[in-house]
Structures are given as C-alpha cells and as structure tokens.
Design a protein around this motif. Structure first.
Motif, PDB file in Angstrom:
ATOM      1  N   LEU A 300       0.816  -1.214   0.000  1.00 43.97           N
ATOM      2  CA  LEU A 300       0.000   0.000   0.000  1.00 43.97           C
ATOM      3  C   LEU A 300       0.848   1.261   0.000  1.00 43.97           C
ATOM      4  O   LEU A 300       0.449   2.289  -0.542  1.00 43.97           O
ATOM      5  CB  LEU A 300      -0.940   0.004   1.213  1.00 43.97           C
ATOM      6  N   ARG A 301       2.014   1.200   0.635  1.00 46.15           N
ATOM      7  CA  ARG A 301       2.912   2.345   0.685  1.00 46.15           C
ATOM      8  C   ARG A 301       4.351   1.859   0.804  1.00 46.15           C
ATOM      9  O   ARG A 301       4.589   0.710   1.203  1.00 46.15           O
ATOM     10  CB  ARG A 301       2.579   3.255   1.874  1.00 46.15           C
ATOM     11  N   SER A 302       5.290   2.732   0.484  1.00 40.50           N
ATOM     12  CA  SER A 302       6.713   2.436   0.681  1.00 40.50           C
ATOM     13  C   SER A 302       7.303   3.519   1.564  1.00 40.50           C
ATOM     14  O   SER A 302       7.095   4.712   1.315  1.00 40.50           O
ATOM     15  CB  SER A 302       7.447   2.399  -0.660  1.00 40.50           C
ATOM     16  N   PHE A 303       8.046   3.102   2.582  1.00 42.93           N
ATOM     17  CA  PHE A 303       8.641   4.051   3.527  1.00 42.93           C
ATOM     18  C   PHE A 303      10.156   3.974   3.555  1.00 42.93           C
ATOM     19  O   PHE A 303      10.834   4.966   3.804  1.00 42.93           O
ATOM     20  CB  PHE A 303       8.118   3.779   4.948  1.00 42.93           C
ATOM     21  N   VAL A 304      10.678   2.774   3.335  1.00 40.39           N
ATOM     22  CA  VAL A 304      12.117   2.569   3.420  1.00 40.39           C
ATOM     23  C   VAL A 304      12.457   1.436   2.457  1.00 40.39           C
ATOM     24  O   VAL A 304      11.618   0.544   2.237  1.00 40.39           O
ATOM     25  CB  VAL A 304      12.537   2.211   4.867  1.00 40.39           C
ATOM     26  N   PRO A 305      13.625   1.459   1.811  1.00 41.57           N
ATOM     27  CA  PRO A 305      13.979   0.354   0.924  1.00 41.57           C
ATOM     28  C   PRO A 305      13.830  -0.993   1.634  1.00 41.57           C
ATOM     29  O   PRO A 305      14.207  -1.137   2.788  1.00 41.57           O
ATOM     30  CB  PRO A 305      15.442   0.651   0.581  1.00 41.57           C
ATOM     31  N   SER A 306      13.246  -1.960   0.935  1.00 48.11           N
ATOM     32  CA  SER A 306      13.023  -3.274   1.547  1.00 48.11           C
ATOM     33  C   SER A 306      14.245  -4.157   1.330  1.00 48.11           C
ATOM     34  O   SER A 306      14.908  -4.096   0.298  1.00 48.11           O
ATOM     35  CB  SER A 306      11.782  -3.940   0.945  1.00 48.11           C
ATOM     36  N   VAL A 307      14.525  -4.966   2.339  1.00 48.69           N
ATOM     37  CA  VAL A 307      15.667  -5.882   2.277  1.00 48.69           C
ATOM     38  C   VAL A 307      15.141  -7.313   2.308  1.00 48.69           C
ATOM     39  O   VAL A 307      14.507  -7.735   3.277  1.00 48.69           O
ATOM     40  CB  VAL A 307      16.641  -5.646   3.444  1.00 48.69           C
ATOM     41  N   THR A 308      15.375  -8.042   1.219  1.00 51.73           N
ATOM     42  CA  THR A 308      15.029  -9.459   1.164  1.00 51.73           C
ATOM     43  C   THR A 308      16.217 -10.253   1.675  1.00 51.73           C
ATOM     44  O   THR A 308      17.349 -10.048   1.219  1.00 51.73           O
ATOM     45  CB  THR A 308      14.704  -9.889  -0.283  1.00 51.73           C
ATOM     46  N   ALA A 309      15.983 -11.139   2.631  1.00 49.35           N
ATOM     47  CA  ALA A 309      17.082 -11.934   3.198  1.00 49.35           C
ATOM     48  C   ALA A 309      16.576 -13.333   3.490  1.00 49.35           C
ATOM     49  O   ALA A 309      15.424 -13.520   3.903  1.00 49.35           O
ATOM     50  CB  ALA A 309      17.614 -11.282   4.472  1.00 49.35           C
ATOM     51  N   CYS A 310      17.424 -14.326   3.266  1.00 46.79           N
ATOM     52  CA  CYS A 310      17.014 -15.702   3.514  1.00 46.79           C
ATOM     53  C   CYS A 310      17.046 -15.985   5.017  1.00 46.79           C
ATOM     54  O   CYS A 310      17.757 -15.317   5.773  1.00 46.79           O
ATOM     55  CB  CYS A 310      17.916 -16.673   2.768  1.00 46.79           C
ATOM     56  N   PRO A 311      16.254 -16.972   5.483  1.00 46.93           N
ATOM     57  CA  PRO A 311      16.207 -17.272   6.908  1.00 46.93           C
ATOM     58  C   PRO A 311      17.414 -18.040   7.417  1.00 46.93           C
ATOM     59  O   PRO A 311      17.645 -18.129   8.627  1.00 46.93           O
ATOM     60  CB  PRO A 311      14.937 -18.123   7.043  1.00 46.93           C
ATOM     61  N   GLY A 312      18.186 -18.605   6.492  1.00 48.95           N
ATOM     62  CA  GLY A 312      19.327 -19.406   6.912  1.00 48.95           C
ATOM     63  C   GLY A 312      18.952 -20.870   7.075  1.00 48.95           C
ATOM     64  O   GLY A 312      17.801 -21.211   7.383  1.00 48.95           O
ATOM     65  N   CYS A 313      19.898 -21.747   6.847  1.00 50.25           N
ATOM     66  CA  CYS A 313      19.683 -23.189   6.999  1.00 50.25           C
ATOM     67  C   CYS A 313      21.048 -23.845   7.188  1.00 50.25           C
ATOM     68  O   CYS A 313      22.048 -23.163   7.461  1.00 50.25           O
ATOM     69  CB  CYS A 313      18.962 -23.756   5.771  1.00 50.25           C
TER      70      CYS A 313
END
Length: 424
Positions: A300-313
């Motif tokens: 709906l809105r953007s406020f800050v650049p989004s960071v995609t990160a894996c959960p780790g395994c």
C-alpha cells in the motif's frame, strides 16, 4: 492441465470513504478518499512537560508517524500544547497534533482557546463525555470548539469505555426480540451505534461530514474485523483502525498485523495505529515501525527500501549474511530522514542479502541491488547484482563494508537524478 486464464494479480480493494483533512499553520494533510493510508502514533510522556513531549513527537515523526496524538487531561497539559507546537515548529517538525480528550475535554477546550487552536484535530470518546443530560451538553461544547477553530474530530468508541446507558438500552431491546442476539452481537451494535449516532449528532450541529473520522477500537482481532466490516457498510466516514490494546512484543505486533491487514486488504481503513506496549527500555517509535512494515508488506505504501534476506539453513552456517542484513537494514532506515527529500523514490528500492547459492543469485537478480554470499562449502566469493545483471564479485574480509559503499553509490546514481532541480 493448466488453466487458460491468467492468474489474477492480488491487490487491496479500493477504499470507500470520503476525503477528510487536518491542517496546521500553512500545512494540510489529506485523510481518506484517495489519500494514502496514514500512520498515527501517541506519546506516553506527561504532556505538561512540553520539551520532553516535543522531543518524543520529533522521534515519532522522524520514524514515519504522520499524525501524533497527545493526552490533554489537565489544565497544565492544555497550557503546554501551544508551547509544544512552537517547539516542534522551531525544530522543523511539521506533524499535526491530535488532542486526546476524556471526561473534561469540554472544559479544557473552552477554558484554553490557545490549546484548542494549536491542535489539528480533537479525539472525542462518546463513552467518556458525560452521563445523562450532561452527555449531550458536554459533547456539544466540544463540537462547538471544533467548529469555532475549524478542526476535524475523531469520534472514537472503545470497547473498554463504551456508553453504558446505550448498552443497557440495546440489551433491553434485545430481551424483547423473538430470536435474541448473542451478547457479543449486542455489544458490537452498541459500539457501532455509539459512533454513528455521535457522528450524525455532530453533523446536525453544523460539523461538515468530511471533518468527522470514526473509530470503534477493540482488543480482539476477530472482534475488530467484525465491527469494522459492519461499520464500513453503514457509513462513508473515514475510519481509523487499531487494536485498542494490542499488547507487548511479538504478541502485539502479530495481532495488529493480522487484524489491520485483513481490513486494509478489503479497502477498510484510512489511518492506522499499532497500540504497542513498549518493552522495558524500548523506544516508543517501535509502534510506528511496525505500522510502516504492515503498509509496506501489503504494497500500500513504501517508507524505506526493503531488504530481502534468507532465513538461513544448514547451508549457511556462517553468520556473515545475518550481520550484513542487519547492518544494511539499520543503515537504510537511518538514512531515510535525509534521503526522502534528497533522493525521491528511494523508498521503493529493493535490496537482497542472500546466504547461499540456492536462491541467492535468483533473488539478487530480482532486486535492484543484491549480493549472494557464499554458503557452507561454497567458493569464498560474493557476486553482486545491479539492476538484474551481475556487475562484480566481492572477496575477502571486507565484503560487508564494500557492499554498503556499493549501495550508497547506487542510491546516488539512480535516485539522485530524481532530485528537483533548483532554479536561481
């Protein structure tokens, strides 16, 4: 066999409310209608402490709060409101202030006109205005103040402070029904009726309908969803959403996200607040950050650049990708107060910090800028992707610092061109 029809792109429903606004000085903020869903927060300082309250309001505003509510419960608090507004103006913080009134708001708004004028909106709780004949008279005094100073009002009904006379009346009516409603249904109806009756009373007194915002806040997720769905069907006033007491930590964050996301996806809601109980030592701004994350996650809105990160395994026994993700997220959020004006559009940037070769290159290609760090047993190299293409590979012990420099350079080159040109 696959269907011949394309998969539908999911998007939130269009909102159905009319346009409202708040104003202060030369500023004006639109609410409802086609305006973005706005974020609201509330201070927990003693309002009589003008400096301390102004400092917290500044923190909330810089975190992303577009409206800030302050308690106005005593003459001392009312006297401090103009000083708070002046202090914010001196600090360059142009955020509207909402006065939160209970029990004695009619007296404070009448006795302290500078307070009434300095606020941008009044919050009125019909359940705490007065009993019997006093209710209508004291409610009228607050609406008269709003009309005198041209201020919008939020008529906010709360589960914990519901008008008991109205509830008793509806209970009596229910006892006469052939098929009686469930007690919870009667309470839902009392909340909705209290809000709508008060709104119509204000309009009958001359209050423009576009200057009335409604809320019916409860503590339960399913309760909130049920009441707001019905309220949205019965009116087109702008609606303020929020669990009235969401709770602390993950409980409060998850409950708020669950309730607000469902309603916002259905096009219900124009302003939101996450009423989070701060953990000991936690900043009040946490409730604002969660609200921004909800709106951003829904698209709906953007406020800050989004960071995609894996959960780790098991492939990512190194903590490098975790540390880099945290570092980049903190860095991006810290830069946003400056970047909002300097690099317009940067809030929509997508960054990927991935931990191994399985999804790392793919996610990095889909981001504006991404890095795929080496997982367990992989070659000690970290390819960096910019705008979908592999541009370079980082190696050694300074990968985190080097990647942050690359992000900084990308922001300047891509979004710096969007800066409004200055004319001499």
């Amino acid at each position: 066999m696959p269907t011949s029809e394309p998969v539908k792109v999911v998007a939130a429903a269009s909102r159905r409310s009319k346009q409202a606004w708040v104003s202060w000085g030369d500023h004006r903020l639109s609410l409802g209608g086609n305006a973005p869903v706005r974020i609201q927060s509330m201070t927990n300082t003693d309002t009589a402490d003008a400096i301390g309250t102004a400092i917290q309001i500044k923190e909330l505003a810089l975190a992303g709060s577009e409206l800030v509510r302050i308690t106005v419960n005593t003459p001392e608090a009312a006297q401090a409101v103009p000083a708070i507004r002046e202090q914010l103006d001196r600090m360059g913080i142009s955020v509207p202030l909402i006065g939160d009134f209970h029990y004695n708001g009619h007296r404070l708004l009448t006795d302290f006109p500078d307070c009434a004028q300095s606020l941008s909106k009044y919050r009125i709780n019909p359940g705490n205005v007065g009993k019997g004949d006093k209710h209508d008279r004291q409610f009228a005094l607050m609406i008269e103040a709003a009309l005198r100073w041209d201020k919008p009002v939020r008529i906010g009904v709360n589960w914990g402070s519901l008008d008991q006379e109205l509830l008793s009346h509806l209970m009596d009516q229910n006892s006469q029904r052939l098929h009686q409603w469930d007690i919870k249904q009667v309470m839902y109806e009392a909340l909705i009726t209290s809000a709508l009756d008060s709104a119509h009373q204000a309009v009958a007194m001359g209050m423009p309908s576009e200057q009335v915002i409604l809320s019916c806040k409860l503590s339960g997720v399913q309760d909130l969803i049920s009441v707001y769905r019905e309220l949205a069907q019965r009116c087109d006033f702008p609606l303020h959403l929020g669990l009235t007491e969401a709770g602390m930590g993950t409980k409060g964050a998850v409950a708020s996200a669950a309730a607000l996301s469902i309603l916002l996806q259905e096009g219900i809601g124009d302003t939101i607040r996450v009423s989070l109980t701060p953990q000991p030592g936690e900043s009040r701004t946490q409730e604002v950050l969660i609200a921004t994350e909800i709106l951003q996650a829904l698209g709906l809105r953007s406020f800050v650049p989004s960071v995609t990160a894996c959960p780790g395994c098991g492939r990512t026994t190194s903590t490098t990708f975790q540390e880099l993700t945290l570092q980049i997220e903190r860095y991006l959020r810290a830069q946003m107060p400056l970047w909002r004006s300097q690099y317009p559009g940067v809030e929509s940037m997508k960054v990927a910090v991935m931990g191994c070769i399985v999804n790392g290159p793919g996610e990095s290609k889909h981001a504006d800028i991404g890095i795929s760090l080496p997982g367990t047993g992989e070659a000690p190299a970290a390819p960096v992707f910019i705008d979908g293409e592999k541009r370079l590979t980082l190696r050694g012990d300074a990968i985190a610092a080097e990647f942050q420099v690359i992000v900084e350079d990308y922001v300047k080159k891509r979004y710096g061109q969007n800066e409004p040109s200055s004319k001499s």
